[in-house]
Design an enzyme around this catalytic site. Structure first.
Site, PDB file in Angstrom:
ATOM      1  N   HIS A  99       0.845  -1.195   0.000  1.00 17.60           N
ATOM      2  CA  HIS A  99       0.000   0.000   0.000  1.00 17.60           C
ATOM      3  C   HIS A  99       0.877   1.240   0.000  1.00 17.60           C
ATOM      4  O   HIS A  99       1.929   1.254   0.622  1.00 17.60           O
ATOM      5  CB  HIS A  99      -0.908   0.026   1.244  1.00 17.60           C
ATOM      6  CG  HIS A  99      -2.064   0.946   1.081  1.00 17.60           C
ATOM      7  ND1 HIS A  99      -1.968   2.294   1.336  1.00 17.60           N
ATOM      8  CD2 HIS A  99      -3.318   0.724   0.649  1.00 17.60           C
ATOM      9  CE1 HIS A  99      -3.144   2.858   1.084  1.00 17.60           C
ATOM     10  NE2 HIS A  99      -3.980   1.929   0.661  1.00 17.60           N
TER      11      HIS A  99
ATOM     12  N   ASP B 112      -7.977  -5.116  -0.307  1.00 15.56           N
ATOM     13  CA  ASP B 112      -8.452  -5.993  -1.386  1.00 15.56           C
ATOM     14  C   ASP B 112      -8.124  -7.459  -1.170  1.00 15.56           C
ATOM     15  O   ASP B 112      -8.562  -8.312  -1.945  1.00 15.56           O
ATOM     16  CB  ASP B 112      -7.834  -5.539  -2.718  1.00 15.56           C
ATOM     17  CG  ASP B 112      -8.400  -4.196  -3.136  1.00 15.56           C
ATOM     18  OD1 ASP B 112      -7.626  -3.303  -3.506  1.00 15.56           O
ATOM     19  OD2 ASP B 112      -9.634  -4.036  -3.044  1.00 15.56           O
TER      20      ASP B 112
HETATM   21  C1  SDX Z   1      -6.113   0.016  -3.169  1.00  8.33           C
HETATM   22  O1  SDX Z   1      -4.227   4.479  -2.298  1.00  8.33           O
HETATM   23  C2  SDX Z   1      -5.185   3.909  -1.701  1.00  8.33           C
HETATM   24  O2  SDX Z   1      -5.603   4.275  -0.615  1.00  8.33           O
HETATM   25  C3  SDX Z   1      -5.781   2.719  -2.435  1.00  8.33           C
HETATM   26  C4  SDX Z   1      -6.832   1.925  -1.670  1.00  8.33           C
HETATM   27  C5  SDX Z   1      -8.095   2.725  -1.433  1.00  8.33           C
HETATM   28  O3  SDX Z   1      -8.806   2.429  -0.454  1.00  8.33           O
HETATM   29  O4  SDX Z   1      -8.400   3.595  -2.294  1.00  8.33           O
HETATM   30  O5  SDX Z   1      -6.317   1.515  -0.422  1.00  8.33           O
HETATM   31  C6  SDX Z   1      -7.244   0.681  -2.449  1.00  8.33           C
HETATM   32  O6  SDX Z   1      -5.858   0.325  -4.294  1.00  8.33           O
HETATM   33  C7  SDX Z   1      -5.256  -0.969  -2.406  1.00  8.33           C
HETATM   34  C8  SDX Z   1      -4.056  -1.495  -3.257  1.00  8.33           C
HETATM   35  C9  SDX Z   1      -4.565  -2.618  -4.188  1.00  8.33           C
HETATM   36  N1  SDX Z   1      -3.477  -2.998  -5.119  1.00  8.33           N
HETATM   37  C10 SDX Z   1      -2.857  -4.188  -5.042  1.00  8.33           C
HETATM   38  O7  SDX Z   1      -3.046  -4.984  -4.127  1.00  8.33           O
HETATM   39  C11 SDX Z   1      -1.876  -4.450  -6.182  1.00  8.33           C
HETATM   40  C12 SDX Z   1      -0.554  -4.980  -5.626  1.00  8.33           C
HETATM   41  N2  SDX Z   1       0.099  -3.857  -4.885  1.00  8.33           N
HETATM   42  C13 SDX Z   1       1.078  -3.094  -5.583  1.00  8.33           C
HETATM   43  O8  SDX Z   1       0.902  -2.925  -6.945  1.00  8.33           O
HETATM   44  C14 SDX Z   1       1.549  -1.862  -4.799  1.00  8.33           C
HETATM   45  O9  SDX Z   1       1.838  -2.298  -3.542  1.00  8.33           O
HETATM   46  C15 SDX Z   1       0.633  -0.657  -4.702  1.00  8.33           C
HETATM   47  C16 SDX Z   1       0.130  -0.221  -6.020  1.00  8.33           C
HETATM   48  C17 SDX Z   1      -0.524  -0.942  -3.792  1.00  8.33           C
HETATM   49  C18 SDX Z   1       1.448   0.478  -4.081  1.00  8.33           C
HETATM   50  O10 SDX Z   1       2.421   0.808  -5.003  1.00  8.33           O
HETATM   51  P1  SDX Z   1       3.602   1.847  -4.653  1.00  8.33           P
HETATM   52  O11 SDX Z   1       3.312   2.560  -3.378  1.00  8.33           O
HETATM   53  O12 SDX Z   1       3.844   2.665  -5.892  1.00  8.33           O
HETATM   54  O13 SDX Z   1       4.806   0.934  -4.341  1.00  8.33           O
HETATM   55  P2  SDX Z   1       5.861   0.407  -5.439  1.00  8.33           P
HETATM   56  O14 SDX Z   1       5.142  -0.146  -6.618  1.00  8.33           O
HETATM   57  O15 SDX Z   1       6.863   1.490  -5.665  1.00  8.33           O
HETATM   58  O16 SDX Z   1       6.556  -0.819  -4.667  1.00  8.33           O
HETATM   59  C19 SDX Z   1       7.639  -0.609  -3.762  1.00  8.33           C
HETATM   60  C20 SDX Z   1       8.432  -1.904  -3.811  1.00  8.33           C
HETATM   61  C21 SDX Z   1       8.861  -2.288  -5.230  1.00  8.33           C
HETATM   62  O17 SDX Z   1      10.011  -3.123  -5.104  1.00  8.33           O
HETATM   63  P3  SDX Z   1      11.512  -2.420  -5.290  1.00  8.33           P
HETATM   64  O18 SDX Z   1      11.485  -1.762  -6.671  1.00  8.33           O
HETATM   65  O19 SDX Z   1      11.631  -1.432  -4.150  1.00  8.33           O
HETATM   66  O20 SDX Z   1      12.452  -3.600  -5.206  1.00  8.33           O
HETATM   67  O21 SDX Z   1       7.627  -3.007  -3.342  1.00  8.33           O
HETATM   68  C22 SDX Z   1       7.429  -3.911  -4.427  1.00  8.33           C
HETATM   69  C23 SDX Z   1       7.733  -3.161  -5.703  1.00  8.33           C
HETATM   70  O22 SDX Z   1       8.159  -4.082  -6.723  1.00  8.33           O
HETATM   71  N3  SDX Z   1       6.022  -4.287  -4.362  1.00  8.33           N
HETATM   72  C24 SDX Z   1       5.557  -5.524  -4.555  1.00  8.33           C
HETATM   73  C25 SDX Z   1       4.172  -5.440  -4.339  1.00  8.33           C
HETATM   74  N4  SDX Z   1       3.828  -4.185  -4.032  1.00  8.33           N
HETATM   75  C26 SDX Z   1       4.979  -3.476  -4.038  1.00  8.33           C
HETATM   76  N5  SDX Z   1       6.179  -6.682  -4.891  1.00  8.33           N
HETATM   77  C27 SDX Z   1       5.397  -7.768  -5.019  1.00  8.33           C
HETATM   78  N6  SDX Z   1       4.034  -7.778  -4.810  1.00  8.33           N
HETATM   79  C28 SDX Z   1       3.404  -6.631  -4.485  1.00  8.33           C
HETATM   80  N7  SDX Z   1       2.084  -6.630  -4.280  1.00  8.33           N
END
Ligand code: SDX
Length: 392
Positions: free
Chosen positions: A271, A328
């Protein structure tokens, strides 16, 4: 100009507005709507009360809530012509795309919803969409199932009426039980607002051009559709079903999620704000166990989900990046137990988030916020002379 501008991809460190609606503390896992904790609201309030609280800023008294609900009931018809737009979609159309289109089409049948110069105009535009969006949700589901498109029952509560519109079968007495309605009500409350997330920011920026509430909501629905945002609840179930089909091999999916060459992410994890735990995920996990037990459902998918969450808690990659289950991760397990098709999961998220989007749009309009128009740092070609086609 480029010397003064700093780029902040995804606006990770950029505030877009001041807001009095929702408070998050990502480190402590705190979520409050207008100062009330999500734990208390999920336990003690009903969804329509929470919608009123988010939009108008205080918990309604009995008379305010009754008038609000009566105003919504009075507006719960949808122009029959809207069915022709729904008919234009193939059965295979994703419900989020259908609903984004239908929400935008509502403008044509409610032109007064655009130029809301007074708070009274704003109030009626808000009441109408709170009344009509659930009908459109039910019609979208029923169209897919080949069921007649009809209305619910104004003698029921707001959420029970939604459930009846979605699930009542022709020639059958509508049956439901308190467990199902209470679970649905709680899930809608937990999704109701979340400060400046992707879809809410979309609603605000579209609304900042004064395009009108329904056009702004239509854009918000499209933003929520993405699998990185609200679409994650559908992606989580599809991921859990794939793991189940793979004999419950969670380790394989954990490895894929950590493999930088593999675009696969552990859906429902991580998140932007919560770097500890998502308080909504904690509540939904407990609710999932209670609802499945109350309904006598033994769903192996819940065990797979709990196993995955446990493994991630002990895995350096996830712990280092503070990746925990988000809203989610468990919600789809309850939706499935309630008989909601996987493709409708993100629609249920939109149904819950509707009052939040409305509240944020109303706050932005009442504060006469300026049109959203960020700047950029240009990295393209320097000026160059035009070359005619024959010389290229
Ligand atoms: C919602 O914003 C809100 O409030 C949203 C929400 C709401 O109520 O409106 O809470 C609802 O959208 C919840 C999130 C649902 N999405 C998912 O579950 C999809 C999987 N999650 C990711 O795509 C990610 O965690 C996000 C989109 C939720 C957050 O993305 P960020 O903050 O841009 O973080 P990032 O992509 O920069 O990740 C940071 C690191 C990266 O690794 P490094 O490059 O540092 O090595 O963490 C890794 C990412 O690759 N990473 C994950 C991951 N989420 C982040 N690796 C594997 N699996 C994951 N789920």
């Amino acid at each position: 100009i480029s010397g003064m501008i700093t780029i902040d991809p995804g606006y990770k460190n950029t505030g877009s507005c001041e807001s009095a609606i929702t408070f998050l503390d990502g480190e402590k896992g705190i979520l409050r709507y207008r100062g009330y904790s999500i734990e208390e609201l999920a336990e003690k309030a009903e969804f329509l009360e929470v919608a009123y609280l988010l939009i108008f800023g205080h918990l309604p008294n009995k008379e305010e809530l009754e008038r609000f609900h009566n105003d919504i009931k009075a507006e719960s018809h949808v122009d029959e012509e809207m069915k022709k737009i729904l008919d234009g979609f193939p059965k295979s159309a994703h419900p989020m795309g259908v609903l984004s289109s239908l929400t935008s089409a509502l403008v044509a049948f409610n032109p007064g919803s655009v130029n809301v110069s007074s708070e009274k105009d704003m109030y009626w535009a808000i009441v109408k969409i709170l009344a009509k969006f659930p009908v459109l949700v039910a019609w979208t589901l029923r169209k897919k199932k080949g069921l007649p498109l009809d209305y619910g029952d104004d003698s029921l509560g707001y959420v029970e009426n939604i459930h009846k519109m979605m699930f009542k079968k022709p020639n059958h007495k509508y049956e439901t039980n308190k467990i199902v309605i209470d679970a649905l009500d709680k899930l809608l409350i937990l999704h109701a607002d979340h400060e400046q997330n992707c879809s809410t920011s979309t609603v605000r920026i579209v609304g900042s051009s004064h395009a009108g509430l329904y056009a702004s909501l239509s854009a918000g629905i499209s933003a929520l559709w993405g699998p990185l945002h609200g679409g994650a609840n559908q992606a989580v179930l599809e991921m859990l079903e794939a793991i189940e089909a793979d004999g419950g091999d969670t380790k394989k999916y954990m490895a894929k999620a950590k493999d930088k060459n593999d675009p696969f992410r552990l859906m429902g994890f991580g998140h932007r704000v919560y770097k500890n735990f998502d308080p909504r995920a904690k509540i939904i996990k407990v609710a999932a166990e209670e609802v499945l037990a109350d309904l006598g459902i033994d769903d192996p998918i819940l065990e797979i989900a709990k196993g995955l969450a446990k493994e991630a808690l002990e895995d350096k990659y996830f712990v280092d990046r503070k990746l925990y289950p988000n809203v989610d991760f468990y919600s789809g397990i309850i939706y499935r137990a309630l008989g909601i098709p996987t493709e409708m999961f993100t629609v249920m998220f939109a149904l819950g988030r509707l009052p939040g989007w409305i509240a944020q749009w109303r706050e932005m309009r009442l504060k006469s916020e300026p049109i959203g128009r960020p700047r950029q740092v240009y990295t393209g070609e320097k000026q160059r002379p035009f070359v005619c086609l024959e010389n290229r």
